[in-house]
Design a protein around this motif. Structure first.
Motif, mmCIF file in Angstrom:
data_model
loop_
_atom_site.group_PDB
_atom_site.id
_atom_site.type_symbol
_atom_site.label_atom_id
_atom_site.label_comp_id
_atom_site.label_asym_id
_atom_site.label_seq_id
_atom_site.Cartn_x
_atom_site.Cartn_y
_atom_site.Cartn_z
ATOM 1 N N TYR A 98 -3.920 5.082 14.809
ATOM 2 C CA TYR A 98 -2.919 5.603 15.167
ATOM 3 C C TYR A 98 -1.444 4.933 14.613
ATOM 4 O O TYR A 98 -0.408 5.691 14.402
ATOM 5 C CB TYR A 98 -2.328 5.252 16.838
ATOM 6 C CG TYR A 98 -1.191 5.867 17.292
ATOM 7 C CD1 TYR A 98 -0.936 7.160 17.195
ATOM 8 C CD2 TYR A 98 -0.413 5.017 17.981
ATOM 9 C CE1 TYR A 98 0.268 7.731 17.705
ATOM 10 C CE2 TYR A 98 0.856 5.530 18.547
ATOM 11 C CZ TYR A 98 1.041 6.775 18.512
ATOM 12 O OH TYR A 98 2.339 7.404 18.916
ATOM 13 N N SER A 99 -1.570 3.903 14.056
ATOM 14 C CA SER A 99 -0.385 2.978 13.302
ATOM 15 C C SER A 99 -0.316 3.499 12.017
ATOM 16 O O SER A 99 0.660 2.902 11.239
ATOM 17 C CB SER A 99 -0.869 1.484 13.560
ATOM 18 O OG SER A 99 -1.859 1.330 12.935
ATOM 19 N N TYR A 100 -1.059 4.446 11.282
ATOM 20 C CA TYR A 100 -0.831 4.562 9.781
ATOM 21 C C TYR A 100 -0.516 6.276 9.815
ATOM 22 O O TYR A 100 -0.840 7.051 10.547
ATOM 23 C CB TYR A 100 -1.928 4.396 9.046
ATOM 24 C CG TYR A 100 -1.676 4.770 7.517
ATOM 25 C CD1 TYR A 100 -0.779 3.813 7.008
ATOM 26 C CD2 TYR A 100 -2.343 5.830 7.096
ATOM 27 C CE1 TYR A 100 -0.724 4.182 5.640
ATOM 28 C CE2 TYR A 100 -1.794 6.212 5.883
ATOM 29 C CZ TYR A 100 -1.151 5.392 5.122
ATOM 30 O OH TYR A 100 -0.663 5.770 3.653
ATOM 31 N N GLY A 101 0.698 6.404 9.095
ATOM 32 C CA GLY A 101 0.979 7.833 8.760
ATOM 33 C C GLY A 101 1.504 8.367 10.559
ATOM 34 O O GLY A 101 2.442 7.814 11.070
ATOM 35 N N THR A 102 0.944 9.340 10.432
ATOM 36 C CA THR A 102 1.368 10.123 11.707
ATOM 37 C C THR A 102 0.416 10.001 12.845
ATOM 38 O O THR A 102 0.284 10.539 13.672
ATOM 39 C CB THR A 102 1.755 11.542 11.666
ATOM 40 O OG1 THR A 102 0.287 12.297 11.092
ATOM 41 C CG2 THR A 102 2.552 11.943 10.623
ATOM 42 N N GLY A 113 6.434 18.938 4.144
ATOM 43 C CA GLY A 113 7.125 18.498 2.866
ATOM 44 C C GLY A 113 6.850 17.126 2.293
ATOM 45 O O GLY A 113 5.904 16.505 2.866
ATOM 46 N N LYS A 114 7.358 16.619 1.006
ATOM 47 C CA LYS A 114 6.995 15.256 0.437
ATOM 48 C C LYS A 114 7.260 14.255 1.326
ATOM 49 O O LYS A 114 8.153 14.216 2.169
ATOM 50 C CB LYS A 114 7.681 15.050 -0.721
ATOM 51 C CG LYS A 114 7.510 16.145 -1.975
ATOM 52 C CD LYS A 114 7.848 15.781 -3.236
ATOM 53 C CE LYS A 114 7.897 16.837 -4.374
ATOM 54 N NZ LYS A 114 8.872 17.916 -4.387
ATOM 55 N N LYS A 115 6.522 13.099 1.285
ATOM 56 C CA LYS A 115 6.490 12.049 2.248
ATOM 57 C C LYS A 115 5.789 10.768 1.630
ATOM 58 O O LYS A 115 4.560 10.754 0.902
ATOM 59 C CB LYS A 115 5.957 12.396 3.549
ATOM 60 C CG LYS A 115 5.494 11.295 4.496
ATOM 61 C CD LYS A 115 6.831 11.044 5.408
ATOM 62 C CE LYS A 115 6.649 9.775 6.095
ATOM 63 N NZ LYS A 115 7.821 9.422 6.889
ATOM 64 N N GLY A 168 0.711 -1.190 -0.020
ATOM 65 C CA GLY A 168 0.074 0.094 0.093
ATOM 66 C C GLY A 168 0.756 1.379 0.024
ATOM 67 O O GLY A 168 0.659 2.240 0.953
ATOM 68 N N LYS A 169 1.498 1.486 -0.982
ATOM 69 C CA LYS A 169 2.541 2.584 -1.095
ATOM 70 C C LYS A 169 1.458 3.766 -1.190
ATOM 71 O O LYS A 169 0.629 3.735 -2.181
ATOM 72 C CB LYS A 169 3.306 2.425 -2.482
ATOM 73 C CG LYS A 169 4.378 3.739 -2.265
ATOM 74 C CD LYS A 169 5.255 3.613 -3.296
ATOM 75 C CE LYS A 169 6.276 4.713 -3.589
ATOM 76 N NZ LYS A 169 7.330 4.309 -4.613
ATOM 77 N N SER A 170 1.640 5.033 -0.703
ATOM 78 C CA SER A 170 0.904 6.230 -0.748
ATOM 79 C C SER A 170 1.906 7.398 -0.872
ATOM 80 O O SER A 170 2.639 7.660 0.169
ATOM 81 C CB SER A 170 -0.081 6.196 0.407
ATOM 82 O OG SER A 170 -1.008 7.225 0.258
ATOM 83 N N VAL A 171 1.782 8.048 -1.886
ATOM 84 C CA VAL A 171 2.609 9.321 -2.043
ATOM 85 C C VAL A 171 2.065 10.578 -1.831
ATOM 86 O O VAL A 171 0.749 10.852 -2.224
ATOM 87 C CB VAL A 171 3.192 9.303 -3.484
ATOM 88 C CG1 VAL A 171 4.126 10.491 -3.892
ATOM 89 C CG2 VAL A 171 3.972 7.981 -3.835
#
Length: 808
Positions: free
Chosen positions: A325-329, A403-405, A221-224
């Motif tokens: 809580y476990s995804y992203g920030t 910024g980009k992540k 599940g890559k998410s740009v």
RNA sequence: GCCGAAGUGGUGGAAUGGCAGACGCGCUGGACUCAAAAUCCAGUGAGGGCGACCUCGUGCGGGUUCAAGUCCCGCCUUCGGCACCA
């Protein structure tokens, strides 16, 4: 032919001759065929095992006859829950039941007549194997790829134990039906996320089913997108992850996940009670329920505000359990105008909804979730979404506020299990020295036999004093062993590396050997492992490569999933449905070869399908037919003679059969390969009726027929091979190759179409050019009649197939 | 909701855009037999015609093409996977 007797005869002979012994001196010709090993269940080998192992073994034998040195090992994935649950029910120790089941299954596996080299057998529950599972754990640990942290797990308050996700059915414990809750426990994790990008990229290198590749891609599940930093009124800050930085001007609130560490700090006095209540409610909802997208969104305001970095607007901070809580920030920005969830949430709680992206179609409906042009966005007005995402993230980066992540859905792999029947974790917890790895020369940490594993809320090993109490290898003071065991998927993540060097008692494997034997050339097993075993194994391979042990990037170059054989009623075979077809009963009646051939002929291998009783009889009939025609061919002496038309026809069928069977077997299209062999047999019966037979041709065709059958019906073919006076094993003979000179035809039959409808057939010499072919077509009586009064506007010739005349 | 696969005779299932239904099961007829079983041979998508033949036919509706089960667009159904992933 008495197949049961014949099969026993050859099984014994092959074992005596060590026919399937892997010859290391031919390692440069190696071909590693691996079938997923099985769990030693008390239910014995079922049709599913057979369907995996039988046809896969035929493929291995096919490769062997093509001259490869085939390595086809077999073993058992022997740790795991079913044995432990069985023990809880019956009192029979998992070790005893498992070893007994293995014995039974070994006997049954031998009846498949597979090319398994039993000298390399593996049982993951024996110390000589799990010693090295522990060793790998330590290598991962020492290199920062295994770590311990607190994590929420499924907890059954009644059984007082942690449950695996598979043991939670509709939010309840599968055993006692109590609602499962989440609980924080300190657990071991493997840092598979460190390899997320490579695991994703390398999928393109693999010859794997597209479906499985797609599943792994989704799973990773890559998410740009980008991160955006929101300042707090008291001077602190936090970040959110977003893929839609273009909508940043439309933020009307932000949401933290209830577990976010800032929540307690930021909640104001007057909101405290509501926040506490909400968090309490969340903890009672299982992870599974919480992840359901159909649930109504809920949340509470915590009293604090955050500052949007792009326009300095003050927005309220909420918590809601739809934020994970476990995804992203663990925090998101709420843009109700351009996100469906945010829209539902804002509508429910009366939060402002401001449009910041216009719809190019002029439609004013909200939420609008596609890309468009920015409005109400100050200096960014007029940019397209694509432009704005880049511009805004660039600006934030310059401001030091984001910024980009890139984010991945893949989570680190939780490997701790509060279970007995698994591989002990080789870590000692010392009050003074912390987590201390067991020194490698002290491995294995043996799993103790006398342990009370009745579930009562504690890890079974924690209750075994002589196991749990030890001394710290660093300071020598009393310390405790880790009380958990490893997920069984850890054991199966590296077994393919152990097989070629399975007796090594100095190393997990000798890299010298492994780097020659691996990767696995053909891996065959069920599709259900797409996002578990197959991903974990890839991770292990990459990690061990980076630690310097392996020189390849992927464990399984080529992968095939077999389908599922269903019961005669079309449902999955199960005891409770009473639709289980027992392989044992069938092979007692018709033998193992016929059963295998039926499995391979009756279904498309990758599809599977419902079992059909009468199909099996047709297979024995076919084998009888083969036996009769072979006997007939060898009833007369072979003499050299000039080839007649019929001889050439037979040779054409024979050689095109060889060609097609080879190509079909290569791609696991066994049903069509066998159909081609049946066609050859039909042609042989037709040839048998020819007056002036050429027994040389007849016998040659039958000999090759036996070779073609050898991978599919090894004992049957071996017996015929002996009966016609051939020496040595048929499986050591070379697989036949087509002689192209017999594939050249003197003439071809073509269909003649008028306006794409079949009207006639013509026979033309093989070397005719298109013009000649059209002339012949036009001269046929039927076509002549059809063409009367019509004008031909187009003439199409497809060589060896058809002629199409388009008329008006 | 998203991703993936599939939908073809009575049946299991075949078909690099090129004769739909290979191969097998079942069924029908014939040969052998006193008879049956086994075996061998032939036929077997549907409808029409005494017939040579004709028409229709691969989930549904459109399209591209000399030609579509196959390619394109829009649907329906089934199965598998993922599922509040910001």
């Amino acid at each position: 032919m008495d197949m049961l007797q014949v099969e026993q005869k050859w099984r014994d002979k092959w074992e005596k001759d060590k026919l399937y012994s892997f010859d290391k001196s031919r390692i440069d010709k190696k071909y590693y065929v691996l079938e997923m090993f099985s769990y030693p269940s008390a239910a014995k080998l079922h049709a599913g095992h057979w369907y995996n192992y039988g046809p896969a073994d035929s493929f291995a034998k096919f490769k062997r006859m093509q001259g490869y040195e085939v390595f086809e090992p077999m073993g058992f994935d022997a740790f795991g829950l079913p044995a432990e649950n069985y023990a809880i029910k019956t009192g029979i120790h998992p070790k005893d039941s498992t070893l007994k089941n293995i014995e039974t299954m070994e006997e049954q596996l031998k009846k498949i007549n597979g090319s398994f080299d039993w000298d390399y057998e593996i049982k993951t529950c024996t110390p000589d194997y799990y010693r090295w599972t522990q060793w790998i754990f330590l290598q991962l640990y020492k290199n920062g790829l295994a770590y311990r942290k607190e994590a929420p797990v499924n907890w059954c308050p009644s059984c007082q134990t942690v449950l695996a996700n598979e043991q939670v059915l509709d939010g309840s414990c599968e055993r006692c039906k109590t609602t499962v809750i989440r609980k924080n426990l300190t657990q071991w994790f493997f840092k598979i996320t460190q390899y997320a990008e490579e695991l994703l990229q390398d999928l393109d290198k693999l010859d794997w089913p597209a479906k499985t590749i797609a599943m792994q891609k989704n799973w990773i599940g890559k998410s740009v997108g980008g991160e955006v930093e929101f300042a707090l009124e008291n001077g602190g800050n936090f970040r959110v992850f977003t893929t839609r930085a273009d909508t940043l001007h439309g933020v009307s609130y932000v949401v933290l996940s209830p577990e976010h560490p800032l929540v307690n700090k930021l909640t104001t006095e007057d909101c405290k009670k509501a926040v506490e209540n909400y968090k309490d409610m969340c903890s009672k909802v299982s992870e599974i329920d919480r992840m359901s997208s159909t649930r109504e969104k809920t949340g509470v305001f915590i009293g604090a505000y955050a500052i949007n970095p792009i326009n300095n607007k003050k927005v309220p901070i909420w918590i809601a359990d739809y934020v994970l809580y476990s995804y992203g920030t663990g925090a998101v920005m709420g843009v109700p105008s351009h996100d469906e969830r945010d829209f539902a949430f804002a509508t429910k709680y009366n939060l402002p909804i401001t449009r910041v992206i216009s719809n190019p179609n002029g439609n004013d409906d909200l939420p609008y979730c596609e890309y468009g042009v920015l409005v109400n966005s100050d200096e960014d007005n007029g940019l397209t979404s694509e432009q704005a995402i880049i511009a805004i993230l660039d600006r934030l980066e310059k401001m030091g506020k984001g910024g980009k992540k890139v984010n991945y859905r893949l989570r680190d792999w939780l490997v701790s299990r509060q279970r007995y029947w698994g591989c002990p974790i080789p870590i000692i917890h010392c009050e003074h020295c912390g987590d201390v790895p067991v020194p490698e020369d002290q491995l294995p940490v043996e799993l103790p036999y006398n342990v009370n594993f009745t579930p009562d809320g504690k890890s079974p090993l924690a209750k075994c004093d002589e196991y749990i109490n030890t001394v710290c290898p660093v300071c020598g003071r009393p310390a405790k062993r880790d009380e958990d065991t490893l997920d069984t998927f850890v054991c199966s993540s590296w077994y393919y590396l152990r097989y070629p060097d399975s007796k090594n008692n100095k190393q997990a494997f000798d890299p010298e050997i492994i780097n020659k034997m691996l990767p696995v050339d053909k891996y065959i097993g069920g599709a259900e492992h797409a996002c578990m075993h197959l991903l974990y194994a890839r991770f292990f391979t990459k990690a061990l490569r980076d630690l310097g042990y392996l020189k390849f990037d992927e464990p399984f170059t080529s992968l095939v999933h077999q389908g599922t054989i269903l019961g005669p009623d079309g449902f999955k075979m199960s005891k409770s449905r009473g639709n289980v077809v027992s392989p044992d009963d069938i092979i007692c009646k018709v033998g193992s070869d016929a059963f295998r051939l039926y499995l391979m002929f009756g279904f498309s291998y990758i599809e599977g399908g419902p079992w059909n009783e009468n199909g099996i009889e047709s297979i024995t009939k076919f084998m009888d037919r083969v036996e009769r025609i072979v006997k007939s061919a060898y009833s007369n002496k072979a003499v050299d003679k000039e080839l007649t038309k019929q001889d050439k026809e037979l040779l054409f069928v024979l050689n095109s059969t060889i060609q097609k069977v080879t190509a079909d077997t290569e791609i696991f299209s066994f049903n069509t390969a066998i159909a081609r062999i049946m066609e050859l047999v039909n042609a042989l019966y037709k040839y048998e009726q020819v007056e002036d037979k050429n027994y040389k041709v007849f016998q040659d065709a039958c000999y090759k027929l036996i070779l073609l059958l050898a991978p599919f019906t090894p004992c049957f073919a071996e017996e015929l091979h002996e009966q016609i006076g051939e020496k040595g094993s048929v499986l050591n003979k070379n697989y036949p190759t087509a002689e192209t000179k017999y594939l050249v035809k003197d003439e071809y039959e073509l269909a003649v179409q008028i306006n794409s409808k079949n009207r006639d057939k013509i026979v033309v010499p093989a070397d005719s050019d298109n013009k000649t072919i059209i002339e012949i077509a036009k001269n046929s009586d039927i076509i002549k009649k059809q063409l009367e009064g019509k004008t031909i506007v187009k003439e199409i010739v497809i060589p060896k197939r058809l002629v199409n005349l388009v008329v008006k």
